[in-house]
Design a protein around this motif. Structure first.
Motif, PDB file in Angstrom:
ATOM      1  N   LYS A 155       8.095  -8.741 -10.151  1.00 22.04           N
ATOM      2  CA  LYS A 155       8.021  -9.881  -9.222  1.00 22.04           C
ATOM      3  C   LYS A 155       6.691  -9.906  -8.478  1.00 22.04           C
ATOM      4  O   LYS A 155       6.114 -10.963  -8.259  1.00 22.04           O
ATOM      5  N   TRP A 156       6.210  -8.713  -8.074  1.00 18.36           N
ATOM      6  CA  TRP A 156       4.922  -8.659  -7.368  1.00 18.36           C
ATOM      7  C   TRP A 156       3.801  -9.114  -8.283  1.00 18.36           C
ATOM      8  O   TRP A 156       2.939  -9.885  -7.872  1.00 18.36           O
ATOM      9  N   GLU A 157       3.807  -8.604  -9.517  1.00 20.37           N
ATOM     10  CA  GLU A 157       2.733  -8.930 -10.447  1.00 20.37           C
ATOM     11  C   GLU A 157       2.728 -10.404 -10.816  1.00 20.37           C
ATOM     12  O   GLU A 157       1.684 -10.959 -11.147  1.00 20.37           O
ATOM     13  N   GLN A 158       3.870 -11.048 -10.746  1.00 21.56           N
ATOM     14  CA  GLN A 158       3.973 -12.485 -11.025  1.00 21.56           C
ATOM     15  C   GLN A 158       3.830 -13.325  -9.755  1.00 21.56           C
ATOM     16  O   GLN A 158       3.976 -14.552  -9.797  1.00 21.56           O
ATOM     17  N   ASN A 159       3.581 -12.660  -8.642  1.00 26.58           N
ATOM     18  CA  ASN A 159       3.467 -13.329  -7.338  1.00 26.58           C
ATOM     19  C   ASN A 159       4.719 -14.094  -6.960  1.00 26.58           C
ATOM     20  O   ASN A 159       4.667 -15.117  -6.279  1.00 26.58           O
ATOM     21  N   LYS A 160       5.870 -13.576  -7.378  1.00 23.70           N
ATOM     22  CA  LYS A 160       7.151 -14.166  -6.996  1.00 23.70           C
ATOM     23  C   LYS A 160       7.700 -13.510  -5.740  1.00 23.70           C
ATOM     24  O   LYS A 160       8.636 -14.004  -5.134  1.00 23.70           O
ATOM     25  N   ALA A 161       7.122 -12.376  -5.363  1.00 25.89           N
ATOM     26  CA  ALA A 161       7.519 -11.654  -4.155  1.00 25.89           C
ATOM     27  C   ALA A 161       6.302 -10.890  -3.651  1.00 25.89           C
ATOM     28  O   ALA A 161       5.347 -10.665  -4.398  1.00 25.89           O
ATOM     29  N   ILE A 162       6.365 -10.506  -2.391  1.00 30.07           N
ATOM     30  CA  ILE A 162       5.279  -9.750  -1.766  1.00 30.07           C
ATOM     31  C   ILE A 162       5.799  -8.369  -1.399  1.00 30.07           C
ATOM     32  O   ILE A 162       6.861  -8.253  -0.773  1.00 30.07           O
ATOM     33  N   PRO A 163       5.053  -7.322  -1.761  1.00 26.26           N
ATOM     34  CA  PRO A 163       5.492  -5.977  -1.376  1.00 26.26           C
ATOM     35  C   PRO A 163       5.391  -5.792   0.140  1.00 26.26           C
ATOM     36  O   PRO A 163       4.591  -6.449   0.813  1.00 26.26           O
ATOM     37  N   SER A 164       6.209  -4.896   0.656  1.00 29.07           N
ATOM     38  CA  SER A 164       6.121  -4.567   2.083  1.00 29.07           C
ATOM     39  C   SER A 164       4.788  -3.878   2.337  1.00 29.07           C
ATOM     40  O   SER A 164       4.154  -3.352   1.411  1.00 29.07           O
ATOM     41  N   ILE A 165       4.379  -3.850   3.572  1.00 27.97           N
ATOM     42  CA  ILE A 165       3.118  -3.191   3.920  1.00 27.97           C
ATOM     43  C   ILE A 165       3.190  -1.707   3.561  1.00 27.97           C
ATOM     44  O   ILE A 165       2.205  -1.124   3.115  1.00 27.97           O
ATOM     45  N   THR A 166       4.368  -1.115   3.690  1.00 29.84           N
ATOM     46  CA  THR A 166       4.540   0.292   3.315  1.00 29.84           C
ATOM     47  C   THR A 166       4.248   0.484   1.833  1.00 29.84           C
ATOM     48  O   THR A 166       3.538   1.411   1.443  1.00 29.84           O
ATOM     49  N   ASN A 167       4.773  -0.413   1.001  1.00 34.84           N
ATOM     50  CA  ASN A 167       4.533  -0.309  -0.439  1.00 34.84           C
ATOM     51  C   ASN A 167       3.087  -0.617  -0.797  1.00 34.84           C
ATOM     52  O   ASN A 167       2.526  -0.019  -1.718  1.00 34.84           O
ATOM     53  N   ILE A 168       2.463  -1.530  -0.074  1.00 35.53           N
ATOM     54  CA  ILE A 168       1.043  -1.817  -0.310  1.00 35.53           C
ATOM     55  C   ILE A 168       0.207  -0.578  -0.004  1.00 35.53           C
ATOM     56  O   ILE A 168      -0.691  -0.213  -0.772  1.00 35.53           O
ATOM     57  N   VAL A 169       0.512   0.095   1.093  1.00 34.96           N
ATOM     58  CA  VAL A 169      -0.212   1.319   1.447  1.00 34.96           C
ATOM     59  C   VAL A 169       0.011   2.400   0.386  1.00 34.96           C
ATOM     60  O   VAL A 169      -0.934   3.083  -0.030  1.00 34.96           O
ATOM     61  N   MET A 170       1.245   2.538  -0.071  1.00 32.65           N
ATOM     62  CA  MET A 170       1.538   3.535  -1.107  1.00 32.65           C
ATOM     63  C   MET A 170       0.745   3.245  -2.381  1.00 32.65           C
ATOM     64  O   MET A 170       0.167   4.154  -2.987  1.00 32.65           O
ATOM     65  N   MET A 171       0.700   1.978  -2.792  1.00 32.98           N
ATOM     66  CA  MET A 171      -0.054   1.628  -4.001  1.00 32.98           C
ATOM     67  C   MET A 171      -1.549   1.856  -3.804  1.00 32.98           C
ATOM     68  O   MET A 171      -2.237   2.327  -4.715  1.00 32.98           O
ATOM     69  N   SER A 172      -2.042   1.548  -2.623  1.00 34.03           N
ATOM     70  CA  SER A 172      -3.445   1.800  -2.322  1.00 34.03           C
ATOM     71  C   SER A 172      -3.772   3.279  -2.530  1.00 34.03           C
ATOM     72  O   SER A 172      -4.786   3.627  -3.143  1.00 34.03           O
ATOM     73  N   ASN A 173      -2.884   4.138  -2.055  1.00 28.92           N
ATOM     74  CA  ASN A 173      -3.087   5.583  -2.228  1.00 28.92           C
ATOM     75  C   ASN A 173      -2.970   5.989  -3.693  1.00 28.92           C
ATOM     76  O   ASN A 173      -3.795   6.773  -4.193  1.00 28.92           O
ATOM     77  N   LEU A 174      -1.945   5.480  -4.380  1.00 30.10           N
ATOM     78  CA  LEU A 174      -1.753   5.825  -5.789  1.00 30.10           C
ATOM     79  C   LEU A 174      -2.912   5.359  -6.666  1.00 30.10           C
ATOM     80  O   LEU A 174      -3.326   6.058  -7.595  1.00 30.10           O
ATOM     81  N   PHE A 175      -3.431   4.173  -6.382  1.00 32.33           N
ATOM     82  CA  PHE A 175      -4.530   3.622  -7.163  1.00 32.33           C
ATOM     83  C   PHE A 175      -5.889   4.153  -6.702  1.00 32.33           C
ATOM     84  O   PHE A 175      -6.911   3.886  -7.327  1.00 32.33           O
ATOM     85  N   ASN A 176      -5.869   4.866  -5.575  1.00 28.63           N
ATOM     86  CA  ASN A 176      -7.094   5.421  -4.999  1.00 28.63           C
ATOM     87  C   ASN A 176      -8.128   4.328  -4.699  1.00 28.63           C
ATOM     88  O   ASN A 176      -9.308   4.452  -5.030  1.00 28.63           O
ATOM     89  N   ILE A 177      -7.627   3.239  -4.101  1.00 28.32           N
ATOM     90  CA  ILE A 177      -8.494   2.152  -3.657  1.00 28.32           C
ATOM     91  C   ILE A 177      -8.128   1.822  -2.209  1.00 28.32           C
ATOM     92  O   ILE A 177      -7.028   2.127  -1.750  1.00 28.32           O
ATOM     93  N   SER A 178      -9.040   1.193  -1.510  1.00 25.72           N
ATOM     94  CA  SER A 178      -8.782   0.845  -0.112  1.00 25.72           C
ATOM     95  C   SER A 178      -7.795  -0.313  -0.017  1.00 25.72           C
ATOM     96  O   SER A 178      -7.624  -1.085  -0.968  1.00 25.72           O
ATOM     97  N   LEU A 179      -7.168  -0.416   1.131  1.00 26.47           N
ATOM     98  CA  LEU A 179      -6.293  -1.569   1.392  1.00 26.47           C
ATOM     99  C   LEU A 179      -7.088  -2.857   1.293  1.00 26.47           C
ATOM    100  O   LEU A 179      -6.597  -3.865   0.786  1.00 26.47           O
ATOM    101  N   ASP A 180      -8.319  -2.803   1.761  1.00 28.80           N
ATOM    102  CA  ASP A 180      -9.189  -3.972   1.707  1.00 28.80           C
ATOM    103  C   ASP A 180      -9.387  -4.432   0.269  1.00 28.80           C
ATOM    104  O   ASP A 180      -9.263  -5.618  -0.027  1.00 28.80           O
ATOM    105  N   GLU A 181      -9.667  -3.492  -0.635  1.00 32.37           N
ATOM    106  CA  GLU A 181      -9.846  -3.838  -2.045  1.00 32.37           C
ATOM    107  C   GLU A 181      -8.582  -4.460  -2.628  1.00 32.37           C
ATOM    108  O   GLU A 181      -8.652  -5.399  -3.416  1.00 32.37           O
ATOM    109  N   LEU A 182      -7.455  -3.915  -2.249  1.00 35.34           N
ATOM    110  CA  LEU A 182      -6.181  -4.374  -2.806  1.00 35.34           C
ATOM    111  C   LEU A 182      -5.775  -5.743  -2.279  1.00 35.34           C
ATOM    112  O   LEU A 182      -5.269  -6.578  -3.024  1.00 35.34           O
TER     113      LEU A 182
END
Length: 111
Positions: A34-61
């Motif tokens: 759903k996130w990848e299709q832009n049908k839903a938005i991840p929570s800020i907690t999940n965005i932060v987790m993905m930022s860490n997993l992908f090793n990119i800044s929140l700004d980049e994401l």
């Protein structure tokens, strides 16, 4: 580029399936889809987790996704409004209790 596309690109750079990413942040594969299709938005907690997993800044994401920024801003405004309503209700309830208690005490004094 929108957040959903960025999530997909970063996931694919890691050679992860949607299920592998979902397992790492403890959510369903359907949520990732759903996130990848832009049908839903991840929570800020999940965005932060993905930022860490992908090793990119929140700004980049998150940068350059105006729709995301507008939706998050609207959600924050709603949350603030609800908080203010709840505070007002709580204050009104406390005042009611104080006034009722004062009224009972005055009635006792007059009788």
């Amino acid at each position: 580029m929108d957040l959903g596309t960025k999530i997909k690109v970063q996931r694919e750079k890691k050679n992860w399936s949607q299920q592998e990413l979902a397992d790492q942040i403890h959510i369903s594969r359907q949520s990732i889809s759903k996130w990848e299709q832009n049908k839903a938005i991840p929570s800020i907690t999940n965005i932060v987790m993905m930022s860490n997993l992908f090793n990119i800044s929140l700004d980049e994401l998150m940068k350059d996704d105006e729709i995301l920024v507008n939706k998050m801003d609207a959600q924050m405004k709603i949350a603030r409004s609800l908080r203010n309503i709840m505070i007002s209700v709580l204050i009104a309830f406390v005042l009611f209790i104080i006034i009722a208690s004062f009224h009972v005490n005055i009635s006792r004094m007059l009788h």
